[in-house]
Motif scaffolding. Structure first.
Motif, short mmCIF file in Angstrom:
data_model
loop_
_atom_site.label_atom_id
_atom_site.label_comp_id
_atom_site.label_asym_id
_atom_site.label_seq_id
_atom_site.Cartn_x
_atom_site.Cartn_y
_atom_site.Cartn_z
N LEU A 232 -23.70 -55.95 -11.84
CA LEU A 232 -22.59 -56.87 -11.46
C LEU A 232 -22.38 -57.07 -10.19
O LEU A 232 -23.00 -56.51 -9.12
N ILE A 233 -21.79 -58.36 -9.59
CA ILE A 233 -21.86 -59.04 -8.64
C ILE A 233 -20.94 -58.22 -7.58
O ILE A 233 -19.63 -58.23 -8.19
N LYS A 234 -21.21 -57.89 -6.31
CA LYS A 234 -20.38 -57.20 -5.32
C LYS A 234 -19.78 -58.44 -4.76
O LYS A 234 -20.15 -59.57 -4.31
N VAL A 235 -18.19 -58.32 -4.62
CA VAL A 235 -17.34 -59.44 -3.97
C VAL A 235 -16.49 -58.71 -2.93
O VAL A 235 -16.26 -57.34 -3.08
N ASP A 236 -16.05 -59.24 -1.97
CA ASP A 236 -15.05 -58.66 -1.08
C ASP A 236 -13.51 -58.98 -1.75
O ASP A 236 -13.52 -59.23 -2.50
N SER A 237 -12.64 -58.70 -0.77
CA SER A 237 -11.21 -58.76 -1.14
C SER A 237 -10.83 -60.29 -1.43
O SER A 237 -9.75 -60.60 -2.02
N MET A 238 -11.62 -61.28 -1.01
CA MET A 238 -11.22 -62.57 -1.31
C MET A 238 -12.32 -63.08 -2.17
O MET A 238 -12.21 -64.44 -2.64
N MET A 239 -12.78 -62.37 -3.15
CA MET A 239 -13.86 -62.72 -4.17
C MET A 239 -15.08 -63.47 -3.70
O MET A 239 -15.64 -64.04 -4.35
N GLU A 240 -15.43 -63.20 -2.54
CA GLU A 240 -16.70 -63.81 -1.74
C GLU A 240 -17.74 -62.90 -1.99
O GLU A 240 -17.57 -61.69 -1.69
N THR A 241 -18.74 -63.42 -2.38
CA THR A 241 -20.30 -62.84 -2.38
C THR A 241 -20.73 -62.76 -0.98
O THR A 241 -20.06 -62.96 -0.05
N ASN A 242 -21.81 -61.96 -0.84
CA ASN A 242 -22.83 -61.95 0.22
C ASN A 242 -23.17 -63.33 0.69
O ASN A 242 -23.61 -63.40 1.89
N VAL A 243 -23.06 -64.15 -0.10
CA VAL A 243 -23.64 -65.55 0.27
C VAL A 243 -22.47 -66.46 0.47
O VAL A 243 -21.43 -66.55 -0.18
N ASP A 244 -22.58 -66.91 1.80
CA ASP A 244 -21.39 -67.67 2.20
C ASP A 244 -20.85 -68.93 1.34
O ASP A 244 -21.57 -69.71 0.72
N ASN A 245 -19.77 -69.03 0.93
CA ASN A 245 -19.16 -70.11 0.28
C ASN A 245 -19.37 -69.76 -1.40
O ASN A 245 -19.32 -70.69 -2.20
N VAL A 246 -19.81 -68.83 -1.86
CA VAL A 246 -20.14 -68.32 -3.34
C VAL A 246 -19.10 -67.22 -3.53
O VAL A 246 -19.22 -66.11 -3.07
N TYR A 247 -18.16 -67.41 -4.42
CA TYR A 247 -17.39 -66.66 -4.89
C TYR A 247 -17.60 -66.32 -6.40
O TYR A 247 -18.49 -66.82 -7.22
N ALA A 248 -17.20 -65.14 -6.81
CA ALA A 248 -17.22 -64.66 -8.25
C ALA A 248 -16.10 -63.98 -8.89
O ALA A 248 -15.44 -63.13 -8.00
N ILE A 249 -15.76 -64.27 -9.81
CA ILE A 249 -14.54 -63.56 -10.65
C ILE A 249 -14.92 -63.19 -11.98
O ILE A 249 -15.98 -63.37 -12.68
N GLY A 250 -14.02 -62.51 -12.51
CA GLY A 250 -14.15 -62.14 -13.89
C GLY A 250 -14.80 -60.64 -14.20
O GLY A 250 -15.10 -59.90 -13.32
N ASP A 251 -15.27 -60.45 -15.54
CA ASP A 251 -15.70 -59.25 -15.65
C ASP A 251 -17.16 -59.15 -15.14
O ASP A 251 -17.54 -57.70 -15.17
N GLY A 252 -17.59 -59.97 -14.77
CA GLY A 252 -19.04 -59.89 -14.23
C GLY A 252 -19.09 -59.30 -12.58
O GLY A 252 -20.29 -59.43 -11.99
#
Length: 332
Positions: A267-287
């Protein structure tokens, strides 16, 4: 290839991706949504069009088809560019911070990306019994597209989780007879759903494991059952089998992209803003995963505006963003 640079590219057209697209439209962001299937709705629309959904506030018991239709109607209020039947092959972050998105059909550019792929490609866990494959598409199915197809039929549902129970209860009013075959006496479903099951007319065949199938001359199917921890056997003759042992899914496509995304348990790790470790890449949902994550459609709906609002503030720090739809002057 186009020289246009989108503010946001949403990859995945399931419920979470559709709601994210709507929110991009509300903020008047120049956005595109790319979905690999020929229609919107993702797994909910493709696999469970007639299954009732209970974890979306304000739409109690809506079917998957109804939920997707409502999301489409919502998207039409503030539309974004939508491309169906396109699988994203690669996402490359360029030196100037923008992203190049390559699909099977075209190349586009974006300042930010929202990944809403859910768990990725999904395939049903098959019934491991000789002859099962030959019955697929006829007497054996792995999901129910139209419950009317089972009207007046004798149906056996195989499985013991929430989805299997939901299918059995959904077919009960239209089918002549519904059996639920499970290898345990206990069910893995929610307590309320299990209570409904026990109060219904669905016949519980437990704890039995399917051992063999036989197609009869009248095109019915006889299912040979073996009782768990016993030498006892039984037979069940039905017109239709619906197997719901769950689905295997993977986001293998992500591994082919030129993005080094941090993952945990695939699963993709995100922070509280749904941002991944790559700047300006966000991820949401079951993944995606983060502390306290609950894999529900309702959760994805909450994550979408968080991600869109966060990226909008980064892209346009001086622009005043309306935080509530009631302040955006929307009218149908």
């Amino acid at each position: 290839m186009t020289d246009q640079i989108y503010d946001v590219t949403i990859i995945g057209g399931g419920p979470a991706g559709m709601f994210a697209a709507f929110y991009c439209g509300l903020h008047e962001l120049n956005a595109q949504l790319i979905e690999s299937l020929p229609r919107l709705g993702g797994q909910v629309g493709a696999l469970y069009p007639e299954k009732q959904v209970w974890d979306v506030a304000g739409m109690p018991g809506a079917t998957g088809r109804e939920l997707v239709a409502s999301l489409k109607e919502q998207m039409a209020v503030a539309p974004v560019d939508t491309f169906l039947g396109e699988t994203v092959k690669n996402v490359v972050k360029e030196d100037d911070g923008t992203f190049t998105i390559t699909s099977e059909k075209r190349t586009s550019h974006s300042r930010a990306v929202i990944i809403a792929l859910g768990n990725g490609a999904f395939t049903p866990r098959k019934l491991a019994v000789d002859g099962a494959e030959e019955l697929e598409g006829a007497q054996l199915s792995y999901f129910v597209k139209r419950k009317a197809d089972y009207a007046g039929q004798r149906v056996a549902v195989l499985g013991g989780g929430d989805s299997a129970i939901d299918i059995a209860l959904m077919l009960e009013p239209v089918a002549k007879e519904v059996h639920l075959v499970h290898r345990r006496d206990q069910f893995r479903g929610l307590e309320h759903t299990v209570t409904q099951l026990k109060q219904s007319t669905v016949k519980l065949d437990t704890p039995y494991l399917p051992r063999a199938l036989k197609l009869e001359d009248d095109q019915s199917v006889t299912l040979a059952l073996k009782k768990m921890r016993s030498e006892d056997e039984a037979e069940l003759n039905v017109d239709q089998l619906v197997v719901n042992y769950g689905f295997t899914s993977n986001n293998a496509a992500l591994n082919e992209w030129s993005l080094d995304l941090a993952e945990e348990r695939n699963l993709i790790k995100v922070d509280s803003m749904m941002e991944t470790n790559v700047d300006n890449v966000y991820a949401i949902g079951d993944g995606v995963t983060y502390p306290g994550k609950v894999a529900l459609i309702a959760t994805g709906f909450g994550e979408a505006p968080v991600a869109v609002t966060a990226l909008a503030k980064k892209l346009y720090p001086d622009k005043r963003m309306a935080m509530h739809s009631s302040s955006m002057g929307i009218s149908k």
